[in-house]
Each structure stands twice: as C-alpha cells, then as structure tokens.
Enzyme design. Structure first.
Site, PDB file in Angstrom:
ATOM      1  N   CYS A  52      46.627  37.892  34.731  1.00 24.92           N
ATOM      2  CA  CYS A  52      46.686  38.946  35.386  1.00 24.92           C
ATOM      3  C   CYS A  52      47.825  39.530  35.844  1.00 24.92           C
ATOM      4  CB  CYS A  52      45.624  39.163  36.374  1.00 24.92           C
ATOM      5  SG  CYS A  52      45.385  40.549  37.288  1.00 24.92           S
ATOM      6  N   CYS A  98      39.871  38.070  43.828  1.00 23.77           N
ATOM      7  CA  CYS A  98      41.027  37.508  42.896  1.00 23.77           C
ATOM      8  C   CYS A  98      40.927  35.734  42.644  1.00 23.77           C
ATOM      9  CB  CYS A  98      42.446  37.988  43.223  1.00 23.77           C
ATOM     10  SG  CYS A  98      42.619  39.637  43.203  1.00 23.77           S
ATOM     11  N   CYS A 150      36.330  41.906  40.004  1.00 27.05           N
ATOM     12  CA  CYS A 150      37.276  42.826  39.725  1.00 27.05           C
ATOM     13  C   CYS A 150      37.128  44.081  40.090  1.00 27.05           C
ATOM     14  CB  CYS A 150      37.823  42.828  38.424  1.00 27.05           C
ATOM     15  SG  CYS A 150      39.520  43.494  38.466  1.00 27.05           S
ATOM     16  N   GLU A 186      21.810  50.423  28.080  1.00 24.99           N
ATOM     17  CA  GLU A 186      22.913  51.245  28.303  1.00 24.99           C
ATOM     18  C   GLU A 186      23.137  52.832  28.585  1.00 24.99           C
ATOM     19  OE1 GLU A 186      25.793  49.838  28.069  1.00 24.99           O
ATOM     20  OE2 GLU A 186      24.983  47.648  27.483  1.00 24.99           O
ATOM     21  N   CYS A 194      38.517  34.947  39.892  1.00 30.27           N
ATOM     22  CA  CYS A 194      38.459  35.343  38.705  1.00 30.27           C
ATOM     23  C   CYS A 194      39.134  34.604  37.614  1.00 30.27           C
ATOM     24  CB  CYS A 194      39.628  36.575  38.818  1.00 30.27           C
ATOM     25  SG  CYS A 194      40.083  37.309  37.181  1.00 30.27           S
TER      26      CYS A 194
END
Length: 526
Positions: free
Chosen positions: A278, A269, A262, A106, A272
């Site tokens: 959305c 799209c 995205c 991370e 997705c």
C-alpha cells in the site's frame, strides 16, 4: 492438538471442495471470452494509456500482482462475511439461476448498506426464486416488496430485464460482461462485470465505491476518483489485478476489503492483508518520519515522477497532505452539489366511519420519473413562499373526492426527506370526511386501511408523513394537543433551515456498496 489439526484439515477440505465445484461449473472459454477484435482494441488502448502514467501509480511487475492476489484471497477465505447471496451463488448449479441470484444482490446493494439488503434479498428470492417467477410478477408487487429500499427504478429495471431474458433470450442469461451490458436494461459496466465474474467465472475486473477506495490507497491516487482519467486508470488496475482462476472471489474480496477494513474513516490498516503493498501506508510512514525529524519537504522514498507534465493521478497541489487523515487522504472526497429543494403541501384524507374501519386515500404516481408507480397521499407543489397552499391543496383533494369543507383541513406539521438529488419538504395536513367512502373511486386512486398502508408500495417519505398524521390522532400524546390551524403560516412561516441529522432520512447511506454504473452516478430517474 489433534482437534486443532482436524479442524484445520476440515476447513481446508471445504475450501478445496468449494474451488473444485467452481471449476466444474465454470462455462467454457467461448462463453466467457469477449470477441477477439474488441478485446485486442481494449488491450491496445490500455497499453497506450498506461504508457503515459507514472510507474508510481502502477504495479511494478507480475510478482507484485501475484502477491497482491494471493494475500487478498487468503484473507477473504478466512474473513469473508456469511451473506445469503454468496451462499446461493456458491451452492447453485444452474448457471441462469446463479446469475439471477447474483444480479438481484448486486442491484440491491447499489447505494444501500449490506445490513439493510439482507432482509429484502431473502424475501425477494423466496417470492421470486427464478427469472420466470419475476417476469410473471406485476410491477405493483415489485414496488411493494421494494418499498423502503430506495432508488425504486432499480426494482423496475430488474423486472424489465427478467422479462427480456424470458421473452427474448429463451430464458438464458447472457454469459459475458459485454453481452450482459448490451442486452439487459439497467445493467452497466460494474453490474455486468460482477455477474460475469461471480456467476460465470469470466476474468473481468469490477470497480465499485469500495474498490475505488482500495485501489486509490494501494497506488496513492489522490485526484478526483470520478474524473475520466482516474476512472479509466482504476478500471485498468482492476482488470490487471483480477485473478483468472478465481475472478468472482477476487472481486468480492476487493469489495469486502473496502467495506470492512479499508473503510472511509478510521481504516483498520493493521488488519489489512495488502498493507505491505500500500503506497498510502508508505506515504503515512514517510510523513511521520519527516515530521519527527522536522524535515520539511523531504521527498518520499519512492515518489511520483510524471512522464509528461503534471500528474493527473496525484493529490492536487491545492489540497496538501492532511496529517489528521492519514491514508484517508486517498481518495479525497469530491465536493458534492447540494440537492435542489422543493416544497409540497400534502394531505392525509381519511374516512373515519368507512365500512371496515378508518380508510385513507392514496393516489398513484406517474409510471416514469421520481418514485415511478408508487402510491402517495394527494399533494400539490408549492412555491418557496408557500402562498396559497391551503387553497391549492383543497382544490387537488376535491378533484379526487368532490366538494369538501375548507374549515376541516388541519395543519399537522412539516416533514423533510432527501433523495440523492432532491430535498422535499412536505407541509402535512389532515382532513376527516363525514360518512362512508364514496361509492366510486377515481382511476389511479384507492382507499386503504391503516394496516394495508404499511404493506403498500409507498416510499419512506410517505411513511414519515403518515407518522406525523398518526401522532395527531386522538389518544396519542401529540394528538391531545392537535393543532386547529388551517395553515402553517398562521402559526409560523415554514422553516427553511437545514434539517438535523435525526430528521434527514436518506434513501441511501454513506459509503455502502457503490458501483460506477449506479442510477445516481448516471443521473437516471429514481
């Protein structure tokens, strides 16, 4: 058909086994839950805040939230990328080692592309597989391995945190997001949430740059995503959505969706998994319908109706809908303050006749501030006019080596390098000394061979300076035309033009994994 069924059954079996391992390794509830009073206070604050937000920017009910979780996790189970830190977190049984592996990944992924991090992460975990190994390492070793990754304070803070865990916490990582953030240096809200959810199974949401983009589009949030109001709402949505049964996978799935589908420009799209939920997609379809019928000003099928006054989450009235952007209208990119500019004269000082081959002089930067503890060529800061750089640089070099012949200082070229908040332009010089390396080397300096330079703890900017130096060595194409000028001003004034894209190498890349507690967003020293 039998083979297909067998393959499907095998894949489902692996997923089930993976989920079973996660359940067995999850810490007990006392480890994963924050204190009740603080949890209650946060819940009350969230309820008060959501009461002032238009339902258009919220999820309607539990059914909608469940559908979002299910669709996203199903997609993630089949489409997620095979990354070394995911494999390590999945396979590691020891909680502390698992948390450490997540922590390293991370921190490295902040402001840095995944493709860049993979090699650094692999080498790091091979060299320091445990917290104890990292705690025992020197800062020089950490800087050396981190060199080229950018935002160098990240590596230093990671080691500081490892030492604190080993020396003050008995070698055990804090088990909750709250305690991770409270006890470990350099760990902010995002990083703490990622470690707690992925390593310890705590149901806490996370918000990084990818999640910001996903949530802003899913709930049609067009205001500045860095504003306090929007940031608070995004964290509230993330906490509301996180799956309590698979919090780590859910958070990674949200980030994965933002990174691969995205995306900032040209989002996919059609691929997705949550497109039916959305609002940005619904807005695009409604705008296309209105345009096809020339229905200017037709209201949305479902639109924002602020409860009190002007909505602080919608697109600002000063930035009307841009048909060319589509769903990328959300979120609008906030204007970025240009980095301040500084100018330096820098010299590659070489000993061509030193024992063992040519050596070059490096000096160490201060232990705090920009590029803390890294090695660089001697340099002096210049005024914008570039006046007296030849004299000032020569005096700086003599403070390290003693008297030097001014006539041998040769101008080689100019290099620009941009960090997150500062653009440095280097006037590069070269100077070759006669004889062998001095018997004594001043503290904070050292002589290295060219081969040693490439493995030293130096920044990307220094590697660019060194390339200019190498291009002017005898035997190279540019070296045959080496400039004999003592100053760039005798040839032309230093360019103040903005470098082209090929010249400008950033320590971070656009739209990588950007948590909300990164050094650049908190103005910490890099």
């Amino acid at each position: 058909m039998r083979k297909l069924r067998a393959a499907v059954g095998s894949n489902l079996g692996k997923q089930a086994a993976s989920q079973e391992r996660r359940k067995k390794r999850a810490p007990n509830s006392s480890q994963a839950k924050p204190s009740a009073p603080k949890d209650l206070a946060n819940q009350q604050e969230e309820e008060i805040f959501q009461a002032s937000v238009s339902p258009y920017h919220l999820f309607r009910n539990r059914t909608e939230i469940t559908a979002f979780r299910k669709s996203l996790l199903s997609w993630y189970d089949t489409e997620k990328r095979d990354l070394p830190w995911r494999r390590q977190a999945e396979d590691e049984e020891d909680l502390d080692r698992r948390a450490y592996a997540v922590w390293v990944s991370e921190v490295m992924l902040q402001q840095t592309q995944v493709a860049t991090v993979i090699n650094y992460y692999t080498r790091w975990m091979q060299k320091w597989p445990t917290l104890q190994n990292l705690a025992n390492a020197s800062l020089e070793e950490v800087n050396q391995l981190w060199a080229g990754l950018g935002y160098y304070s990240r590596g230093r803070r990671l080691q500081e945190g490892a030492r604190k865990v080993v020396e003050e916490l008995g070698g055990h990582m804090p088990r909750t997001a709250d305690t991770l953030q409270q006890l470990l240096p350099g760990v902010g809200r995002y990083t703490a949430g990622a470690i707690a959810s992925i390593a310890f199974g705590q149901a806490t949401g996370v918000v990084d740059g990818n999640v910001v983009r996903v949530l802003c589009r899913v709930r049609a949030i067009g205001a500045d995503s860095k504003s306090t109001v929007v940031s608070q709402h995004l964290w509230s949505l993330a906490q509301q959505l996180v799956d309590p049964n698979r919090p780590g996978d859910f958070n990674q799935a949200a980030m994965e969706l933002g990174a691969t589908v995205c995306t900032p420009q040209r989002p996919l799209c059609s691929q997705c998994p949550v497109q039916s939920l959305c609002r940005a997609r619904q807005r695009v379809e409604q705008e296309q319908f209105s345009a096809s019928w020339n229905l200017q000003g037709t209201p949305d099928v479902e639109d924002c109706t602020p409860i009190t006054g002007k909505c602080q989450l919608c697109l600002p009235s000063t930035e009307p809908w841009n048909y060319a952007l589509g769903v990328a209208n959300f979120p609008r990119k906030a204007s970025r303050r240009p980095p301040r500019e500084e100018y330096l004269a820098i010299c590659v000082l070489e000993q061509p006749r030193a024992l063992g081959g040519t050596h070059i002089l490096l000096v160490q930067r201060p232990s705090s501030g920009l590029l803390a503890g890294l090695w660089e060529f001697p340099s002096v800061t210049l005024e914008h006019s570039g006046q007296h750089q030849h004299k000032d640089l020569l005096q700086k070099l003599q403070s390290w080596t003693g008297p030097l012949p001014a006539t041998h200082l040769q101008y080689l070229g100019e290099v620009s390098h941009t960090f997150s908040h500062i653009k440095l332009t280097y006037q590069v010089y070269g100077l070759a000394l006669e004889g062998q390396t001095p018997v004594t080397t001043p503290p904070g300096a050292r002589w290295l061979t060219r081969e040693e330079f490439h493995t030293a703890a130096v920044s990307t900017a220094m590697k660019k300076v060194f390339r200019v130096y190498e291009d002017h060595q005898p035997g190279t194409c540019k070296g045959s035309k080496r400039s004999q000028l003592s100053s760039p001003t005798s040839q032309k004034k230093p360019s103040r033009k903005k470098p082209n894209q090929g010249q400008q190498v950033l320590d971070s890349f656009f739209w990588p994994h950007i948590p909300t507690d990164t050094p650049s967003l908190n103005s910490a020293a890099q």
